[in-house]
Design a protein around this motif. Sequence first.
Motif, mmCIF file in Angstrom:
data_model
loop_
_atom_site.group_PDB
_atom_site.id
_atom_site.type_symbol
_atom_site.label_atom_id
_atom_site.label_comp_id
_atom_site.label_asym_id
_atom_site.label_seq_id
_atom_site.Cartn_x
_atom_site.Cartn_y
_atom_site.Cartn_z
ATOM 1 N N GLU A 132 -18.088 19.234 -17.575
ATOM 2 C CA GLU A 132 -17.847 18.584 -18.864
ATOM 3 C C GLU A 132 -18.738 19.177 -19.949
ATOM 4 N N CYS A 133 -19.938 19.603 -19.611
ATOM 5 C CA CYS A 133 -20.794 20.294 -20.582
ATOM 6 C C CYS A 133 -20.141 21.600 -21.025
ATOM 7 N N TYR A 134 -19.550 22.319 -20.073
ATOM 8 C CA TYR A 134 -18.836 23.544 -20.438
ATOM 9 C C TYR A 134 -17.713 23.224 -21.428
ATOM 10 N N ARG A 135 -16.932 22.181 -21.128
ATOM 11 C CA ARG A 135 -15.810 21.820 -21.985
ATOM 12 C C ARG A 135 -16.281 21.405 -23.370
ATOM 13 N N ILE A 136 -17.286 20.541 -23.429
ATOM 14 C CA ILE A 136 -17.792 20.024 -24.702
ATOM 15 C C ILE A 136 -18.333 21.153 -25.573
ATOM 16 N N SER A 137 -19.069 22.051 -24.974
ATOM 17 C CA SER A 137 -19.746 23.098 -25.746
ATOM 18 C C SER A 137 -18.904 24.357 -25.934
ATOM 19 N N GLY A 138 -17.761 24.427 -25.267
ATOM 20 C CA GLY A 138 -16.875 25.563 -25.451
ATOM 21 C C GLY A 138 -17.234 26.792 -24.638
ATOM 22 N N TYR A 139 -18.054 26.621 -23.627
ATOM 23 C CA TYR A 139 -18.377 27.745 -22.743
ATOM 24 C C TYR A 139 -17.358 27.822 -21.613
ATOM 25 N N ASP A 140 -17.214 28.993 -21.032
ATOM 26 C CA ASP A 140 -16.348 29.209 -19.886
ATOM 27 C C ASP A 140 -17.226 29.253 -18.645
ATOM 28 N N SER A 141 -16.967 28.358 -17.702
ATOM 29 C CA SER A 141 -17.801 28.299 -16.496
ATOM 30 C C SER A 141 -17.694 29.573 -15.659
ATOM 31 N N ALA A 142 -16.633 30.348 -15.846
ATOM 32 C CA ALA A 142 -16.484 31.609 -15.108
ATOM 33 C C ALA A 142 -17.553 32.620 -15.506
ATOM 34 N N HIS A 143 -18.178 32.433 -16.662
ATOM 35 C CA HIS A 143 -19.216 33.353 -17.125
ATOM 36 C C HIS A 143 -20.615 32.925 -16.693
ATOM 37 N N ARG A 183 -19.762 11.232 -4.019
ATOM 38 C CA ARG A 183 -20.550 10.795 -5.183
ATOM 39 C C ARG A 183 -20.517 11.823 -6.306
ATOM 40 N N GLU A 184 -20.573 13.106 -5.953
ATOM 41 C CA GLU A 184 -20.479 14.162 -6.969
ATOM 42 C C GLU A 184 -19.120 14.118 -7.665
ATOM 43 N N ALA A 185 -18.056 13.848 -6.905
ATOM 44 C CA ALA A 185 -16.717 13.755 -7.490
ATOM 45 C C ALA A 185 -16.630 12.551 -8.425
ATOM 46 N N TYR A 186 -17.224 11.418 -8.039
ATOM 47 C CA TYR A 186 -17.241 10.235 -8.911
ATOM 48 C C TYR A 186 -17.985 10.530 -10.213
ATOM 49 N N LEU A 187 -19.114 11.202 -10.113
ATOM 50 C CA LEU A 187 -19.892 11.542 -11.305
ATOM 51 C C LEU A 187 -19.090 12.474 -12.214
ATOM 52 N N ALA A 188 -18.458 13.489 -11.640
ATOM 53 C CA ALA A 188 -17.659 14.417 -12.448
ATOM 54 C C ALA A 188 -16.520 13.688 -13.143
ATOM 55 N N GLU A 189 -15.864 12.769 -12.444
ATOM 56 C CA GLU A 189 -14.762 12.018 -13.057
ATOM 57 C C GLU A 189 -15.272 11.090 -14.153
ATOM 58 N N ALA A 190 -16.404 10.440 -13.931
ATOM 59 C CA ALA A 190 -16.985 9.558 -14.956
ATOM 60 C C ALA A 190 -17.356 10.348 -16.203
ATOM 61 N N GLN A 191 -17.905 11.547 -16.031
ATOM 62 C CA GLN A 191 -18.261 12.380 -17.181
ATOM 63 C C GLN A 191 -17.007 12.815 -17.933
ATOM 64 N N LYS A 192 -15.952 13.112 -17.202
ATOM 65 C CA LYS A 192 -14.697 13.520 -17.837
ATOM 66 C C LYS A 192 -14.110 12.363 -18.656
ATOM 67 N N VAL A 193 -14.089 11.183 -18.086
ATOM 68 C CA VAL A 193 -13.522 10.010 -18.766
ATOM 69 C C VAL A 193 -14.350 9.620 -19.992
ATOM 70 N N SER A 194 -15.671 9.703 -19.868
ATOM 71 C CA SER A 194 -16.559 9.273 -20.956
ATOM 72 C C SER A 194 -16.894 10.398 -21.938
ATOM 73 N N HIS A 195 -16.414 11.602 -21.655
ATOM 74 C CA HIS A 195 -16.703 12.773 -22.500
ATOM 75 C C HIS A 195 -18.206 12.992 -22.663
ATOM 76 N N THR A 196 -18.907 12.890 -21.549
ATOM 77 C CA THR A 196 -20.340 13.187 -21.509
ATOM 78 C C THR A 196 -20.581 14.211 -20.408
ATOM 79 N N GLY A 197 -21.635 14.945 -20.522
ATOM 80 C CA GLY A 197 -21.967 15.934 -19.507
ATOM 81 C C GLY A 197 -23.416 15.792 -19.084
ATOM 82 N N SER A 198 -23.767 16.526 -18.053
ATOM 83 C CA SER A 198 -25.160 16.521 -17.605
ATOM 84 C C SER A 198 -25.596 17.960 -17.370
#
Length: 72
Positions: free
Chosen positions: A47-58, A16-31
Amino acid sequence: MDITEQEELTQELRRREAYLAEAQKVSHTGSWAWSPVSNAILYWSEECYRISGYDSAHGLPSFESSFQRIHL
């Protein structure tokens, strides 16, 4: 609950987590989740990291810095 049932539930949760992550990627939305008590972000999706330009490694961004990136 036996170990087999626990493993099945864990696999279902991961699915379910993988489905949610894929849906957010396809719809360009994050949580994300935020604590108003501590004013801290508790969760930030990839997807929030991608949208906002943050690096998840930080790690998680601060609430203040993430709020500055929102266009009002």
